[in-house]
Write an enzyme that holds these catalytic residues in place. Structure first.
Site, PDB file in Angstrom:
ATOM      1  N   ARG A 155       0.859  -1.183   0.000  1.00  0.00           N
ATOM      2  CA  ARG A 155       0.000   0.000   0.000  1.00  0.00           C
ATOM      3  C   ARG A 155       0.898   1.235   0.000  1.00  0.00           C
ATOM      4  O   ARG A 155       2.023   1.200   0.489  1.00  0.00           O
ATOM      5  CB  ARG A 155      -0.903   0.011   1.232  1.00  0.00           C
ATOM      6  CG  ARG A 155      -1.813  -1.209   1.366  1.00  0.00           C
ATOM      7  CD  ARG A 155      -2.601  -1.133   2.667  1.00  0.00           C
ATOM      8  NE  ARG A 155      -3.525  -2.269   2.832  1.00  0.00           N
ATOM      9  CZ  ARG A 155      -3.217  -3.395   3.453  1.00  0.00           C
ATOM     10  NH1 ARG A 155      -1.997  -3.547   3.993  1.00  0.00           N
ATOM     11  NH2 ARG A 155      -4.096  -4.377   3.554  1.00  0.00           N
ATOM     12  N   LYS A 179      -2.214  -2.550   7.970  1.00  0.00           N
ATOM     13  CA  LYS A 179      -3.306  -2.051   8.805  1.00  0.00           C
ATOM     14  C   LYS A 179      -3.253  -2.720  10.170  1.00  0.00           C
ATOM     15  O   LYS A 179      -2.981  -3.905  10.279  1.00  0.00           O
ATOM     16  CB  LYS A 179      -4.645  -2.334   8.117  1.00  0.00           C
ATOM     17  CG  LYS A 179      -4.833  -1.564   6.807  1.00  0.00           C
ATOM     18  CD  LYS A 179      -6.169  -1.875   6.173  1.00  0.00           C
ATOM     19  CE  LYS A 179      -6.370  -1.069   4.893  1.00  0.00           C
ATOM     20  NZ  LYS A 179      -7.671  -1.375   4.249  1.00  0.00           N
ATOM     21  N   HIS A 249      -2.831   2.560  -5.812  1.00  0.00           N
ATOM     22  CA  HIS A 249      -3.501   1.275  -5.620  1.00  0.00           C
ATOM     23  C   HIS A 249      -3.551   0.489  -6.928  1.00  0.00           C
ATOM     24  O   HIS A 249      -3.693  -0.739  -6.900  1.00  0.00           O
ATOM     25  CB  HIS A 249      -4.904   1.495  -5.068  1.00  0.00           C
ATOM     26  CG  HIS A 249      -5.170   0.721  -3.808  1.00  0.00           C
ATOM     27  ND1 HIS A 249      -4.413   0.874  -2.666  1.00  0.00           N
ATOM     28  CD2 HIS A 249      -6.077  -0.244  -3.517  1.00  0.00           C
ATOM     29  CE1 HIS A 249      -4.867   0.066  -1.724  1.00  0.00           C
ATOM     30  NE2 HIS A 249      -5.862  -0.632  -2.218  1.00  0.00           N
ATOM     31  N   ARG A 252      -0.804  -1.881  -6.921  1.00  0.00           N
ATOM     32  CA  ARG A 252      -1.092  -2.984  -6.000  1.00  0.00           C
ATOM     33  C   ARG A 252      -2.034  -3.997  -6.664  1.00  0.00           C
ATOM     34  O   ARG A 252      -1.831  -5.213  -6.576  1.00  0.00           O
ATOM     35  CB  ARG A 252      -1.696  -2.415  -4.715  1.00  0.00           C
ATOM     36  CG  ARG A 252      -2.075  -3.451  -3.657  1.00  0.00           C
ATOM     37  CD  ARG A 252      -2.428  -2.701  -2.367  1.00  0.00           C
ATOM     38  NE  ARG A 252      -3.177  -3.496  -1.409  1.00  0.00           N
ATOM     39  CZ  ARG A 252      -2.623  -4.302  -0.508  1.00  0.00           C
ATOM     40  NH1 ARG A 252      -1.312  -4.451  -0.466  1.00  0.00           N
ATOM     41  NH2 ARG A 252      -3.366  -4.969   0.353  1.00  0.00           N
ATOM     42  N   HIS A 275      -3.726  -9.229   3.454  1.00  0.00           N
ATOM     43  CA  HIS A 275      -5.160  -9.329   3.714  1.00  0.00           C
ATOM     44  C   HIS A 275      -5.398 -10.295   4.871  1.00  0.00           C
ATOM     45  O   HIS A 275      -4.803 -11.377   4.927  1.00  0.00           O
ATOM     46  CB  HIS A 275      -5.893  -9.853   2.474  1.00  0.00           C
ATOM     47  CG  HIS A 275      -5.994  -8.845   1.374  1.00  0.00           C
ATOM     48  ND1 HIS A 275      -6.254  -9.191   0.065  1.00  0.00           N
ATOM     49  CD2 HIS A 275      -5.877  -7.494   1.380  1.00  0.00           C
ATOM     50  CE1 HIS A 275      -6.286  -8.099  -0.684  1.00  0.00           C
ATOM     51  NE2 HIS A 275      -6.070  -7.061   0.102  1.00  0.00           N
ATOM     52  N   TYR A 284      -9.640 -10.639  -6.882  1.00  0.00           N
ATOM     53  CA  TYR A 284      -8.686 -10.596  -7.990  1.00  0.00           C
ATOM     54  C   TYR A 284      -8.845 -11.790  -8.912  1.00  0.00           C
ATOM     55  O   TYR A 284      -8.508 -11.712 -10.086  1.00  0.00           O
ATOM     56  CB  TYR A 284      -7.251 -10.534  -7.447  1.00  0.00           C
ATOM     57  CG  TYR A 284      -6.951  -9.251  -6.725  1.00  0.00           C
ATOM     58  CD1 TYR A 284      -6.684  -8.087  -7.423  1.00  0.00           C
ATOM     59  CD2 TYR A 284      -6.969  -9.194  -5.340  1.00  0.00           C
ATOM     60  CE1 TYR A 284      -6.436  -6.901  -6.752  1.00  0.00           C
ATOM     61  CE2 TYR A 284      -6.708  -8.017  -4.668  1.00  0.00           C
ATOM     62  CZ  TYR A 284      -6.450  -6.874  -5.377  1.00  0.00           C
ATOM     63  OH  TYR A 284      -6.216  -5.698  -4.723  1.00  0.00           O
TER      64      TYR A 284
END
Length: 304
Positions: A155, A179, A249, A252, A275, A284
């Site tokens: 990110r 995150k 993004h 990414r 994730h 994806y």
């Protein structure tokens, strides 16, 4: 009867609930369509409406009809809110025995597929990342930043948050903080390692006017911001002649899509992207399936 019931509900919204003028206008438009639908099915009283009628109306919203165009899932859901409000009011006022609309679920919005770029466009962007020239400090920084973004799928916040000690060019790995401050170690490709090495040797020392652990620096020796990093990519994309909108993004998304196209397992891609759930990563796979479908439709002799 139906027109009076709808009018009573709109009056209730205006007088007792103090609904805004725009809200009333939207509800009036949505309920006019609902009234037309019910009338077309010979229903002139909310007391005669069943849950199946409300469900059929939602389906028609998505399909469209002779007088009304089809609605997107979000617009259909908004219309259903008006219809639910009407039926709840009707039940409370005694127009109907039960609220038949409360259990009807809004349509599920289609999942937005992430945008990705074909490999040749990604390479063109990476080659164009040379602010001030390929050997200028900023040019070396920009090249290293974009190579790292595409090589790791990081990110933008993870990339600009890197410190020098977070990257191990000898072992070709980088420590990313995602995150919730979750950490993961991600491998780096040779082109990215070479770009980072060149920046560390010839670019960063010229930008570092003061001591700082940050890897990517701005002209004032501070940590490069997310906005500035976005501008680096935007400028490189313009130089590369990429007509579509490109954001950090996008690299990414391209990273994940190209890995899956190359045969990578979705759970490996999940770990690389950071994730917490493989469900997030599986979107994806929709991209790659669509690509396969397009190739099949063009190449298979009996696809049509």
């Amino acid at each position: 009867m139906l027109a009076k019931q709808i009018s009573a509900y709109l009056d209730h919204l205006e007088v007792e609930r103090g609904a805004a003028k725009n809200t009333l206008s939207s509800y009036r438009r949505d309920l006019r369509r609902y009234e037309a639908f019910l009338s077309g099915h010979h229903i002139d009283d909310l007391g005669a409406v069943g849950e199946h009628d409300v469900t059929a109306f939602v389906i028609e919203l998505r399909r469209g009809g002779d007088e009304f165009p089809p609605l997107a899932a979000s617009s259909a859901a908004r219309t259903l809110i008006a219809v639910r409000g009407l039926h709840k009011f009707a039940a409370l006022e005694g127009f109907t025995r039960v609220d038949v609309a409360s259990a009807v679920k809004p349509p599920t919005p289609s999942r937005r597929l992430p945008k990705s770029l074909p490999l040749d466009q990604v390479i063109a962007i990476l080659d164009a990342a040379t602010t001030g020239g390929p050997d200028a400090p900023r040019g070396l920084r920009d090249k290293a930043l974009l190579e790292l973004l595409y090589s790791t799928g990081a990110r933008i916040s993870e990339a600009v948050g890197l410190d020098v000690d977070d990257i191990d060019t000898d072992n070709r790995a980088v420590l990313l903080r995602g995150k919730g401050d979750k950490q993961r170690v991600v491998p780096i490709g040779r082109p990215a390692v070479d770009a980072v090495d060149a920046y560390l040797v010839r670019g960063r020392p010229a930008l570092a006017k003061k001591a700082t652990p940050a890897l990517f620096l701005n002209a004032r020796s501070g940590r490069l911001s997310r906005q500035s990093a976005w501008q680096v990519l935007h400028t490189a994309a313009e130089r590369a002649g990429i007509a579509t909108a490109v954001s950090p993004h996008t690299l990414r998304h391209s990273f994940a899509t190209h890995l899956l196209d190359g045969g990578a397992d979705v759970r490996v891609v999940q770990e690389l992207l950071g994730h917490s759930s493989v469900t997030t990563t599986q979107i994806y796979t929709l991209v790659t399936v669509n690509t396969l479908r397009e190739v099949w439709a063009e190449a298979h002799p009996r696809s049509r």
